[in-house]
Structures are given as C-alpha cells and as structure tokens.
Design a protein around this motif. Structure first.
Motif, PDB file in Angstrom:
ATOM      1  N   ALA A 280       7.523   7.548 -12.908  1.00 55.86           N
ATOM      2  CA  ALA A 280       8.195   8.376 -13.918  1.00 55.86           C
ATOM      3  C   ALA A 280       8.589   7.543 -15.136  1.00 55.86           C
ATOM      4  N   LYS A 281       9.102   6.354 -14.907  1.00 56.85           N
ATOM      5  CA  LYS A 281       9.477   5.468 -16.014  1.00 56.85           C
ATOM      6  C   LYS A 281       8.257   5.082 -16.840  1.00 56.85           C
ATOM      7  N   ARG A 282       7.125   4.842 -16.164  1.00 52.22           N
ATOM      8  CA  ARG A 282       5.909   4.476 -16.890  1.00 52.22           C
ATOM      9  C   ARG A 282       5.376   5.656 -17.694  1.00 52.22           C
ATOM     10  N   ILE A 283       5.511   6.872 -17.147  1.00 51.60           N
ATOM     11  CA  ILE A 283       5.102   8.060 -17.897  1.00 51.60           C
ATOM     12  C   ILE A 283       5.903   8.151 -19.194  1.00 51.60           C
ATOM     13  N   LEU A 284       7.206   7.940 -19.091  1.00 48.40           N
ATOM     14  CA  LEU A 284       8.076   8.022 -20.259  1.00 48.40           C
ATOM     15  C   LEU A 284       7.788   6.904 -21.257  1.00 48.40           C
ATOM     16  N   SER A 285       7.542   5.701 -20.748  1.00 48.90           N
ATOM     17  CA  SER A 285       7.333   4.548 -21.643  1.00 48.90           C
ATOM     18  C   SER A 285       5.944   4.558 -22.280  1.00 48.90           C
ATOM     19  N   SER A 286       4.990   5.279 -21.685  1.00 47.24           N
ATOM     20  CA  SER A 286       3.635   5.329 -22.242  1.00 47.24           C
ATOM     21  C   SER A 286       3.540   6.238 -23.462  1.00 47.24           C
ATOM     22  N   GLY A 287       4.548   7.084 -23.651  1.00 47.23           N
ATOM     23  CA  GLY A 287       4.670   7.856 -24.889  1.00 47.23           C
ATOM     24  C   GLY A 287       3.470   8.705 -25.241  1.00 47.23           C
ATOM     25  N   ASN A 288       3.047   8.606 -26.509  1.00 45.40           N
ATOM     26  CA  ASN A 288       1.974   9.454 -27.023  1.00 45.40           C
ATOM     27  C   ASN A 288       0.624   9.178 -26.375  1.00 45.40           C
ATOM     28  N   ARG A 289       0.426   7.950 -25.927  1.00 47.12           N
ATOM     29  CA  ARG A 289      -0.883   7.604 -25.356  1.00 47.12           C
ATOM     30  C   ARG A 289      -1.197   8.457 -24.127  1.00 47.12           C
ATOM     31  N   ILE A 290      -0.245   8.516 -23.195  1.00 45.63           N
ATOM     32  CA  ILE A 290      -0.510   9.300 -21.987  1.00 45.63           C
ATOM     33  C   ILE A 290      -0.470  10.794 -22.288  1.00 45.63           C
ATOM     34  N   LYS A 291       0.323  11.203 -23.285  1.00 47.56           N
ATOM     35  CA  LYS A 291       0.334  12.613 -23.682  1.00 47.56           C
ATOM     36  C   LYS A 291      -1.042  13.034 -24.203  1.00 47.56           C
ATOM     37  N   LYS A 292      -1.660  12.181 -25.020  1.00 43.54           N
ATOM     38  CA  LYS A 292      -2.989  12.477 -25.552  1.00 43.54           C
ATOM     39  C   LYS A 292      -4.020  12.544 -24.433  1.00 43.54           C
ATOM     40  N   LEU A 293      -3.963  11.586 -23.512  1.00 44.09           N
ATOM     41  CA  LEU A 293      -4.929  11.557 -22.412  1.00 44.09           C
ATOM     42  C   LEU A 293      -4.797  12.794 -21.540  1.00 44.09           C
ATOM     43  N   ARG A 294      -3.563  13.184 -21.233  1.00 41.65           N
ATOM     44  CA  ARG A 294      -3.342  14.368 -20.393  1.00 41.65           C
ATOM     45  C   ARG A 294      -3.801  15.648 -21.090  1.00 41.65           C
ATOM     46  N   ALA A 295      -3.575  15.731 -22.388  1.00 38.10           N
ATOM     47  CA  ALA A 295      -4.002  16.916 -23.144  1.00 38.10           C
ATOM     48  C   ALA A 295      -5.524  17.045 -23.123  1.00 38.10           C
ATOM     49  N   ILE A 296      -6.220  15.921 -23.256  1.00 42.61           N
ATOM     50  CA  ILE A 296      -7.685  15.933 -23.221  1.00 42.61           C
ATOM     51  C   ILE A 296      -8.179  16.288 -21.821  1.00 42.61           C
ATOM     52  N   CYS A 297      -7.557  15.702 -20.816  1.00 45.70           N
ATOM     53  CA  CYS A 297      -7.966  15.926 -19.431  1.00 45.70           C
ATOM     54  C   CYS A 297      -7.797  17.399 -19.034  1.00 45.70           C
ATOM     55  N   LYS A 298      -6.777  18.048 -19.571  1.00 44.37           N
ATOM     56  CA  LYS A 298      -6.501  19.453 -19.235  1.00 44.37           C
ATOM     57  C   LYS A 298      -7.644  20.379 -19.650  1.00 44.37           C
ATOM     58  N   THR A 299      -8.398  19.991 -20.670  1.00 43.96           N
ATOM     59  CA  THR A 299      -9.490  20.833 -21.156  1.00 43.96           C
ATOM     60  C   THR A 299     -10.857  20.352 -20.683  1.00 43.96           C
ATOM     61  N   ASP A 300     -10.881  19.269 -19.908  1.00 40.20           N
ATOM     62  CA  ASP A 300     -12.144  18.642 -19.507  1.00 40.20           C
ATOM     63  C   ASP A 300     -12.619  19.176 -18.157  1.00 40.20           C
ATOM     64  N   GLU A 301     -13.929  19.155 -17.971  1.00 44.44           N
ATOM     65  CA  GLU A 301     -14.507  19.545 -16.680  1.00 44.44           C
ATOM     66  C   GLU A 301     -14.792  18.287 -15.875  1.00 44.44           C
ATOM     67  N   ILE A 302     -13.969  18.040 -14.838  1.00 41.85           N
ATOM     68  CA  ILE A 302     -14.148  16.845 -14.016  1.00 41.85           C
ATOM     69  C   ILE A 302     -14.117  17.174 -12.520  1.00 41.85           C
ATOM     70  N   SER A 303     -14.206  18.470 -12.193  1.00 40.24           N
ATOM     71  CA  SER A 303     -14.245  18.874 -10.795  1.00 40.24           C
ATOM     72  C   SER A 303     -14.856  20.266 -10.686  1.00 40.24           C
ATOM     73  N   THR A 304     -14.922  20.776  -9.452  1.00 35.69           N
ATOM     74  CA  THR A 304     -15.507  22.095  -9.214  1.00 35.69           C
ATOM     75  C   THR A 304     -14.404  23.149  -9.077  1.00 35.69           C
TER      76      THR A 304
END
Length: 362
Positions: A280-304
C-alpha cells in the motif's frame, strides 16, 4: 493440485498496445536496439548445457556461422552498453560475448547472453525475449510494488531484461535448505509468507520454485534471505486465484511445511499485514506512474473472458467487495485489488490517528 488442473496449458503472448507503448517511451523503457529476438533464432547448431552435476539444464548453447557471429557479437555488446552503461561504443573493446544460450522450456523461450569483461574476467548476464504485454505489466509492477528495482528495455517485438541474481528456488530447496539453521529456516518461512502475499496482491502467477530465486545477504553474524520473482509471464492472466498464491504449487511444498513448522497463525497474520501495508505504501509513493500503468491496463486485453469472470468471482468471495462484479477486463480486476489494499491501509491509518488523538485529549 497438479499444474495441468491449476493452470492453462499455454498462455498466448499479447501485443503491446499503443497506450502501453507510449507509457514505455515516456519512462525510458523503449529504446532502439540493434538486434531482435528473431535474429538470434538463426543459429546453425547447438549443444546441451549441463550443470556441475552433469544434469540437463534445459538450456542449449547456440552457435552461429562465422558471418553471422561477428554481427551478432557486435550487436549484443551494443545492447549491453545500452542496458547497463551509457550506450556508447567505448567499452566494446573490453567486452566478449562468452555464450548465447537458448531455453527450450517454458512460454518465453528466452536467450541468455553472457558478457565477460576481458580486463578482469567479471561477467554479466542479460536476457532477450519476445515482447508480451503481460510480461511488461509484470516487470513494471515488480519495479514499483516490490522492494526491488528492475532494468529492462522494449523495442518493437523484442524485450531485454537484466539478470536477477540469486539461487534458483528449486536448487535452494534441494541443496541449501537442509543445511539451514533453525533460525534461518524461521526467517525463510517469514519471507515465503510475505512473498506469497505480495504475489497474490499484484496478481503475479506461476511462482513455482524455479520461477523465483533466494537471495542470501550476510548481515553481521547471520544470513538474511529474501525471495525474488524472476519470471513475469503469468501476470494477470489465469482465472484461478490459487495460481497467484505460491503456496498451492507442489514445487513449494517444503516451503509451505517450513511455514507450518516455524510460524504460529498469529505470526503468519502479522507478516501478511506487514506485506499488505508495504505494498500500500509503495502504491501511494509510486504516484502518477502507477496510476498511468493501471489506467492503461484497465483497457488492455491480457486475458480471456472466462478467466476474467472466474477471477473476479473468486476475489469477490475473498474480499467480500461487490465492486468486483463490475470488472470487464483483467486490468480492472487488478486495479480494484490494488485499490482494496490501499483503501484498507488508509482506513486503518486514519483509525489509528483518531484513536491516538482521543488518548492525548482524554
């Protein structure tokens, strides 16, 4: 439970989306390199690589024609310089490509490159693989949510990864674990609990003993052990929650038994809570970087669709969070799981502050 029942027999490689490609370029993960994975497939012959006990390592040493070898060696030295130095050609004269090994086992079928410094005989490994979006998400999440930083490069369909040093988990369990002291075994049990929890939180699957390493560090009068993942192919793909919990693989049976024999239930719960808090602390400290990655992943096809439906149901049962029912992609499942961990951490922190203030003012 066997791996055939626990996991899909073959995971497809997913292409890098335009959004993910832009993310990699923004964070200097995308850099032009002079050689591609397919170039290394042009080897003209190979021999089996055996370990010190004359057992097959499932790697073969690739050999190239004299014409190809010069070009490949020069390109691999350039990749080494880009990955681990300033990208210039100045150090090439001090480098030698000692070996190009090809792995015949597993999904990624990587090439392992051994580079030696001719001045002092020190050597370094790096890996060349086919690009897969799942693997990239796994590497980035490991970089941000684990205690360790990772260095890798992506260019078109080729992925370059630095080597993660350590004793392969299967070798450690077989050869080193029996020699560990009771104190060391207790510490290993603690690390396995934390590793198990971290994999589940960020949905990293297939952590059988040969997909992680044990890293020993000498600290004063004892050895401290850490566990690091080295394979990120199964990030956010499988539908069964057990795949994301190393404790359910038969290869980790001895580590699970270690936890049972060395730790109490209270200790296990404490270490799980510690790991959730650290993530949780790392999520908070990663800031915009992890927010951007998660936003991209949410729209990506990586499973069935079947895997997504299965996992969201199983996580909903575990967390009792009805919001998982609304997840349409595996990225949305991951995003909600990380939010669940962060939210619980923040709720507990606020509660502790309020209780502390009440004590002060009473």
């Amino acid at each position: 439970m066997s791996e055939e029942k626990l996991m899909s027999k073959k995971k497809p490689a997913y292409p890098v989306s335009e959004a993910l490609d832009g993310y990699l370029e923004h964070y200097s993960r995308k850099i032009e390199i002079p050689i591609f994975y397919d170039d290394l497939l042009r080897f003209s012959g190979s021999v089996v690589v055996y370990d010190k006990n004359d057992e097959d390592t499932l790697w073969v040493r690739a050999y190239y024609s004299e014409f190809d070898r010069k070009e490949i060696d020069d390109s691999l030295k350039k990749v080494y310089s880009i990955l681990l130095s300033d990208g210039s050609d100045n150090i090439h004269q001090y480098l030698n490509v000692d070996a190009v090994d090809f792995c015949t086992f597993g999904n990624s079928k990587p090439f392992r490159i051994k580079i030696r410094n001719v001045l002092n005989d020190n050597f370094t490994y790096f890996y060349i693989k086919k690009t897969d979006a799942s693997r990239i998400y796994g590497l980035e999440l490991e970089h941000m949510l684990s205690p360790y930083n990772l260095n890798f490069l992506v260019y078109k369909d080729t992925l370059i990864e630095e080597h993660i040093a350590g004793i392969p988990g299967d070798e450690f369990i077989k050869n080193n674990l029996p020699k560990c002291t009771p104190r060391e075994k207790a510490q290993l049990a603690k690390e396995f609990v934390k590793f198990n929890e971290r994999c589940m939180i960020r949905l990293l699957g297939d952590m059988r003993s040969y997909n992680y390493v044990i890293v020993p560090t000498h600290d004063f009068d004892h050895v401290v052990y850490k566990i690091r993942a080295i394979d990120f192919d199964q990030q956010c793909f499988e539908g069964k929650l057990k795949v994301y919990r190393p404790q359910f693989f038969k290869e980790n049976y001895q580590m699970v038994e270690l936890v049972r024999s060395k730790l109490t239930h209270d200790s296990v719960d404490q270490y799980k809570l510690e790991e959730r808090s650290m993530v949780a602390k790392r999520i908070l400290s990663s800031g915009n970087r992890i927010k951007k990655l998660r936003a991209i992943c949410k729209t990506d096809e990586i499973s069935t669709p079947d895997n997504i439906a299965m996992l969201r149901e199983q996580i909903e049962v575990l967390t009792m969070d009805m919001d998982f029912q609304n997840c349409k992609t595996m990225g949305e499942v991951l995003d909600l799981a990380l939010n669940f961990v962060r939210r619980n951490y923040e709720d507990v922190s606020v509660k502790q502050i309020i209780e502390h203030n009440i004590k002060i003012n009473s």
